[in-house]
Design a protein around this motif. Structure first.
Motif, short mmCIF file in Angstrom:
data_model
loop_
_atom_site.label_atom_id
_atom_site.label_comp_id
_atom_site.label_asym_id
_atom_site.label_seq_id
_atom_site.Cartn_x
_atom_site.Cartn_y
_atom_site.Cartn_z
N ASP A 197 -1.71 4.18 45.89
CA ASP A 197 -2.77 4.99 46.28
C ASP A 197 -2.98 5.59 47.44
O ASP A 197 -3.01 6.54 48.56
N SER A 198 -2.27 4.57 48.57
CA SER A 198 -1.97 4.80 50.12
C SER A 198 -0.59 5.26 49.86
O SER A 198 -0.53 6.57 50.96
N LEU A 199 0.11 5.90 48.91
CA LEU A 199 1.40 6.56 49.35
C LEU A 199 1.22 7.93 48.85
O LEU A 199 1.75 8.77 49.67
N ASN A 200 0.56 8.40 47.76
CA ASN A 200 -0.48 9.33 47.87
C ASN A 200 -0.87 10.04 49.15
O ASN A 200 -1.55 11.36 49.17
N ARG A 225 4.26 10.41 42.62
CA ARG A 225 3.25 11.52 41.28
C ARG A 225 4.29 11.78 40.68
O ARG A 225 5.44 12.08 41.48
N ASP A 226 3.60 12.55 39.36
CA ASP A 226 4.34 12.69 38.46
C ASP A 226 3.52 14.13 38.14
O ASP A 226 2.80 14.44 37.55
N PRO A 227 4.18 15.32 38.49
CA PRO A 227 3.50 16.48 38.61
C PRO A 227 3.63 17.11 37.37
O PRO A 227 2.60 18.04 36.73
N LEU A 228 4.85 16.65 36.26
CA LEU A 228 4.55 17.16 35.00
C LEU A 228 4.02 16.03 33.95
O LEU A 228 4.34 16.64 33.03
N LYS A 229 2.64 15.69 34.75
CA LYS A 229 2.59 14.87 33.72
C LYS A 229 1.72 15.37 32.50
O LYS A 229 0.88 16.19 33.05
N PRO A 230 1.51 14.62 31.29
CA PRO A 230 1.23 15.69 29.86
C PRO A 230 -0.66 15.23 30.25
O PRO A 230 -0.62 13.88 30.76
N PRO A 231 -1.58 16.83 30.07
CA PRO A 231 -2.68 15.65 29.53
C PRO A 231 -2.84 15.16 28.32
O PRO A 231 -2.24 15.02 27.78
N PRO A 232 -4.45 13.73 28.85
CA PRO A 232 -4.38 12.72 28.03
C PRO A 232 -4.97 13.58 26.30
O PRO A 232 -5.14 14.60 25.85
N LYS A 233 -4.39 13.01 25.52
CA LYS A 233 -4.24 13.24 23.63
C LYS A 233 -6.02 12.53 23.21
O LYS A 233 -6.46 11.62 24.33
N ILE A 234 -6.61 13.30 22.90
CA ILE A 234 -7.79 13.27 22.14
C ILE A 234 -8.16 12.87 21.33
O ILE A 234 -7.32 13.21 19.93
N LYS A 235 -8.47 11.46 20.59
CA LYS A 235 -8.41 10.97 19.53
C LYS A 235 -10.06 10.25 19.54
O LYS A 235 -10.30 10.52 19.59
N LEU A 236 -10.32 10.22 17.48
CA LEU A 236 -11.50 9.59 18.01
C LEU A 236 -11.55 8.05 16.71
O LEU A 236 -10.72 7.84 16.11
N THR A 252 3.68 6.96 31.70
CA THR A 252 3.61 6.27 32.90
C THR A 252 3.83 7.15 33.93
O THR A 252 4.94 7.32 34.27
N ALA A 253 2.63 6.56 35.10
CA ALA A 253 2.77 7.05 35.82
C ALA A 253 3.29 6.39 36.46
O ALA A 253 3.79 5.31 36.73
N GLU A 268 11.68 21.87 44.62
CA GLU A 268 11.37 21.64 43.83
C GLU A 268 10.75 18.97 43.84
O GLU A 268 9.90 19.01 42.58
N LEU A 269 11.00 18.99 44.79
CA LEU A 269 11.10 17.07 44.60
C LEU A 269 9.61 16.73 45.69
O LEU A 269 9.08 16.08 46.21
N ASP A 270 9.21 17.99 46.36
CA ASP A 270 7.99 18.11 47.19
C ASP A 270 6.46 17.56 46.43
O ASP A 270 6.11 17.89 47.87
N ALA A 271 6.40 18.18 45.39
CA ALA A 271 5.14 18.41 44.99
C ALA A 271 5.79 16.52 44.62
O ALA A 271 4.25 16.12 43.85
N SER A 272 6.30 15.13 44.75
CA SER A 272 6.18 14.16 43.64
C SER A 272 6.52 13.37 44.60
O SER A 272 6.51 11.92 43.87
N ALA A 273 7.09 13.36 45.93
CA ALA A 273 8.47 12.79 46.30
C ALA A 273 8.26 12.74 48.25
O ALA A 273 7.66 13.33 48.63
N LEU A 274 7.99 11.37 48.36
CA LEU A 274 7.56 10.93 49.47
C LEU A 274 8.53 10.68 51.07
O LEU A 274 9.60 9.50 50.32
#
Length: 338
Positions: A197-200, A225-236, A252-253, A268-274
């Motif tokens: 959290d603080s790193l973000n 952070r992972d900018p290419l993280k897939p969306p969560p799956k929806i299940k019943l 996993t994040a 390309e790393l600017d969106a995920s790396a500090l």
């Protein structure tokens, strides 16, 4: 009958002037004062039934016309002056913005390290050299503290005996420490927090402060952070005899311990790396790591596309193995240089 001669004589000798009542005209607008031009209303008034020559009338009319034209020209100059002042203000604001942008860029480029850390690297058990990294605690205090504690072992666990998991054309990526198992237990004993959290927050602040490419050649960055993280799956899901819709996150994040060392500029790393540091010595070691042979990507294969489309687990496992080195690249030792 003819009129009386006396009446005619009296009408001819009458010198009175008869005037019809006329409404009083509105007062004229005030005339602006001009230098060198008299604006006093000292023009002789033309009295009724008085004799004024045509020449004097023309002269006075022309003078009044010139006076009105002069006042209009002065008033016309006022908007031009205002526009000139606005243009000067705009230019000064642009110059101030350019100066602040140049100062910010210089601050982001000219970073002075406050601490030094080292990483000893081996490839398949063969030592290849040492990488010395300068940490930027002034620019990224949270990120530099996280990297320094993991290098020195103050976090209860360290990068020692951990391996690099990805070799890309522009950078090499270390796997960091795990947020579960032995690494997590050791971190908990020392009170270390592996949350990002603080790193973000620090990553967002530096993105606003430093425009342009931040992950330049020779920089060290923590993946937050992972900018290419897939969306969560929806299940019943059945809960208490009822079907409810639930979301299951895929993948996993990052836990803020993985880091990358760039061999070339990597926007390309600017969106995920500090960015937390810069390589001071051992750039040839980093270049040698970038030459290690890896598993080639196979995303263009139609079989892989079909397997990924239908959700085949073998495609997911194969994708995780892309760009992994065939050799075992390990950090044999690490620490801070006093």
């Amino acid at each position: 009958m003819l009129p009386s001669p006396k009446f005619l004589q009296s009408s001819r000798t009458s010198t009175q002037c008869l005037h019809l009542p006329t409404p009083s005209p509105p007062p004229p607008p005030p005339i602006p004062q001009l230098q060198g031009v008299s604006t006093s209303s000292s023009f002789p008034s033309i009295k009724q039934c008085s004799k004024v020559s045509r020449r004097e009338l023309v002269i006075r009319s022309n003078s009044l016309l010139l006076l009105l034209l002069g006042s209009q020209s002065v008033e016309g100059l006022l908007p031009s002056k205002a526009r000139a002042e606005n243009l000067e203000d705009t230019n000064s604001n642009e110059q101030a913005a350019e100066t602040s942008h140049t100062t910010a860029s210089a601050t982001c480029i000219d970073r002075s390290p406050t601490k030094r850390a080292f990483l000893d690297i081996s490839i398949d058990g063969e030592p290849v050299g040492r990488i010395i990294i300068g940490l930027h605690e002034d620019d990224a205090p949270v990120g530099a503290a996280r990297f320094g504690s993991l290098v020195s072992g103050a976090a209860g666990t360290s990068y020692r005996r951990k391996e690099f998991v990805k070799i890309m054309p522009n950078y090499v990526q270390h796997g960091g420490v795990r947020s579960f198992g032995v690494d997590a237990e050791l971190a908990k004993k020392t009170g270390s927090n592996l949350e990002v959290d603080s790193l973000n927050e620090e990553w967002e602040r530096l993105n606003e402060k430093c425009p342009g490419i931040k992950n330049k050649a020779g920089t060290v960055s923590i993946i937050v952070r992972d900018p290419l993280k897939p969306p969560p799956k929806i299940k019943l899901v059945a809960r208490k005899g009822k079907l409810e819709i639930d979301q299951e996150e895929v993948g996993t994040a990052p836990n803020g311990t993985e880091f990358v060392i760039t061999t070339k500029d990597s926007p390309e790393l600017d969106a995920s790396a500090l960015v937390v540091g810069t390589v001071l010595e051992g750039k040839e070691v980093v270049e040698r790591l970038g030459q290690v042979k890896t598993v080639q990507e196979n995303t263009s294969s139609p079989y892989f596309r079909v397997a990924k489309l239908i959700g085949d687990k073998r495609a997911v496992v194969a994708e995780r193995g892309f760009n992994r080195p065939y050799a075992k690249v390990i950090v044999t030792n690490c620490g801070l240089i006093k």
